[in-house]
Design a protein around this motif. Structure first.
Motif, PDB file in Angstrom:
ATOM      1  N   SER A  35       0.329   4.031   2.519  1.00  0.00           N
ATOM      2  CA  SER A  35      -0.371   2.818   2.095  1.00  0.00           C
ATOM      3  C   SER A  35      -1.822   3.149   1.800  1.00  0.00           C
ATOM      4  O   SER A  35      -2.417   4.025   2.434  1.00  0.00           O
ATOM      5  CB  SER A  35      -0.297   1.745   3.188  1.00  0.00           C
ATOM      6  OG  SER A  35      -1.040   0.591   2.822  1.00  0.00           O
ATOM      7  N   ASP A  36      -2.395   2.442   0.846  1.00  0.00           N
ATOM      8  CA  ASP A  36      -3.827   2.527   0.567  1.00  0.00           C
ATOM      9  C   ASP A  36      -4.529   1.600   1.554  1.00  0.00           C
ATOM     10  O   ASP A  36      -4.643   0.395   1.331  1.00  0.00           O
ATOM     11  CB  ASP A  36      -4.098   2.118  -0.877  1.00  0.00           C
ATOM     12  CG  ASP A  36      -5.549   2.309  -1.286  1.00  0.00           C
ATOM     13  OD1 ASP A  36      -6.345   2.771  -0.446  1.00  0.00           O
ATOM     14  OD2 ASP A  36      -5.889   1.987  -2.439  1.00  0.00           O
ATOM     15  N   SER A  43      -3.203  -2.160   2.392  1.00  0.00           N
ATOM     16  CA  SER A  43      -2.551  -2.876   1.287  1.00  0.00           C
ATOM     17  C   SER A  43      -1.067  -3.119   1.519  1.00  0.00           C
ATOM     18  O   SER A  43      -0.526  -4.140   1.072  1.00  0.00           O
ATOM     19  CB  SER A  43      -2.766  -2.119  -0.029  1.00  0.00           C
ATOM     20  OG  SER A  43      -2.175  -0.827   0.033  1.00  0.00           O
ATOM     21  N   SER A  44      -0.365  -2.224   2.190  1.00  0.00           N
ATOM     22  CA  SER A  44       1.075  -2.389   2.424  1.00  0.00           C
ATOM     23  C   SER A  44       1.418  -2.668   3.880  1.00  0.00           C
ATOM     24  O   SER A  44       2.593  -2.658   4.256  1.00  0.00           O
ATOM     25  CB  SER A  44       1.823  -1.128   1.960  1.00  0.00           C
ATOM     26  OG  SER A  44       1.621  -0.898   0.576  1.00  0.00           O
TER      27      SER A  44
END
Length: 287
Positions: free
Chosen positions: A169-170, A173-174
């Protein structure tokens, strides 16, 4: 055995000279670590074998490892592991080499009363796995933008025997759900500082884990902006910082509504981490 190979003591002395000439900070110590790897032996046993001659195969292995270290590749990458807190972790060029100063986060986190933890930018998983291993029954999620790093973290968790979840994930973000504690050792080196880093760091460690390509505060802005939505009521955040970033990161936390903010020193008394807490809501406080 040909009898023409040097003794371990002679080989170590020559290796220390080679590494010293290459600019390595601890040439004798690294020579011993590499010798132990070449002999596939414990470093603690080298002192009892100093008079032994290397076999041709051992001498060749040692020469190969030494050449890599002379090019300033970190010893931990060459050997493939690094001791951190209570365990050895597998490390490669895909992950940041766990530093002793990062143990400040482990000590500070274990003094807090959490049961679930989110580690942002987990890399090798050293922070998350150390915390979960030290607190049986706790749960944790490690997040990293690099799939290769996530794979290393999974391998470390399996080899150490810790159950943990991992996610590409960035930052947030997720990520779904809420946690008692968020921890992170994010990339905090400013772009202007990169050229001055030691070659072991600048040339061999993943750039993504070192710098935000800006002022060194970009990762903190991203993490802190989304942290509140992923912490339980009264949850805490614990962030490693560069030694000059305590005031700036504290200000970011304060602006985001965190309280009880503290800058924590490492063993050398340098600012190393910032801790903050979300306030408890009135309804929770009244219970």
């Amino acid at each position: 055995m040909t009898g023409s190979e040097p003794t371990i003591r002679t080989a170590l002395d020559q290796a220390a000279q080679t590494l010293g000439a290459a600019g390595v900070d601890d040439p004798a110590g690294d020579a011993r670590r590499l010798m132990a790897a070449a002999l596939r032996a414990s470093p603690a046993l080298l002192a009892t074998r100093m008079g032994e001659r290397l076999s041709p195969e051992e001498a060749a292995r040692f020469a190969g490892l030494l050449a890599r270290r002379a090019r300033r590749q970190p010893a931990s990458q060459i050997i493939g592991r690094r001791a951190f807190w209570a365990h050895d972790f597998r490390v490669t060029q895909d992950v940041l080499d766990p530093r002793p100063e990062t143990e400040t986060l482990i000590e500070a986190a274990l003094a807090m009363g959490w049961r679930s933890v989110l580690d942002l930018g987990t890399g090798s998983g050293a922070i998350l796995i150390s915390l979960l291993a030290a607190r049986p029954g706790s749960t944790g999620l490690g997040v990293d933008l690099s799939p290769a790093a996530i794979e290393i973290a999974r391998q470390n968790a399996a080899s150490i025997g810790v159950r943990a979840d991992f996610l590409v994930s960035d930052w947030l973000s997720s990520v779904t759900g809420r946690f008692d504690l968020i921890v992170s050792n994010p990339p905090y080196i400013a772009l202007s500082e990169m050229e001055g880093l030691a070659p072991e760091v600048r040339d061999w460690e993943p750039r993504l884990a070192l710098t935000d390509e800006g002022d060194g505060l970009g990762a903190y802005r991203a993490i802190i902006a989304g942290a509140g939505a992923h912490l339980v009521d009264g949850g805490a955040i614990l962030l490693e910082i560069g030694s000059t970033q305590g005031d700036a990161v504290s200000a970011l936390l304060r602006a985001a509504g965190f309280e009880r903010i503290a800058v924590l020193p490492d063993l050398d008394a340098r600012p190393r981490a910032v801790r903050g807490h979300l306030p408890k809501t009135a309804s929770k406080t009244a219970q």
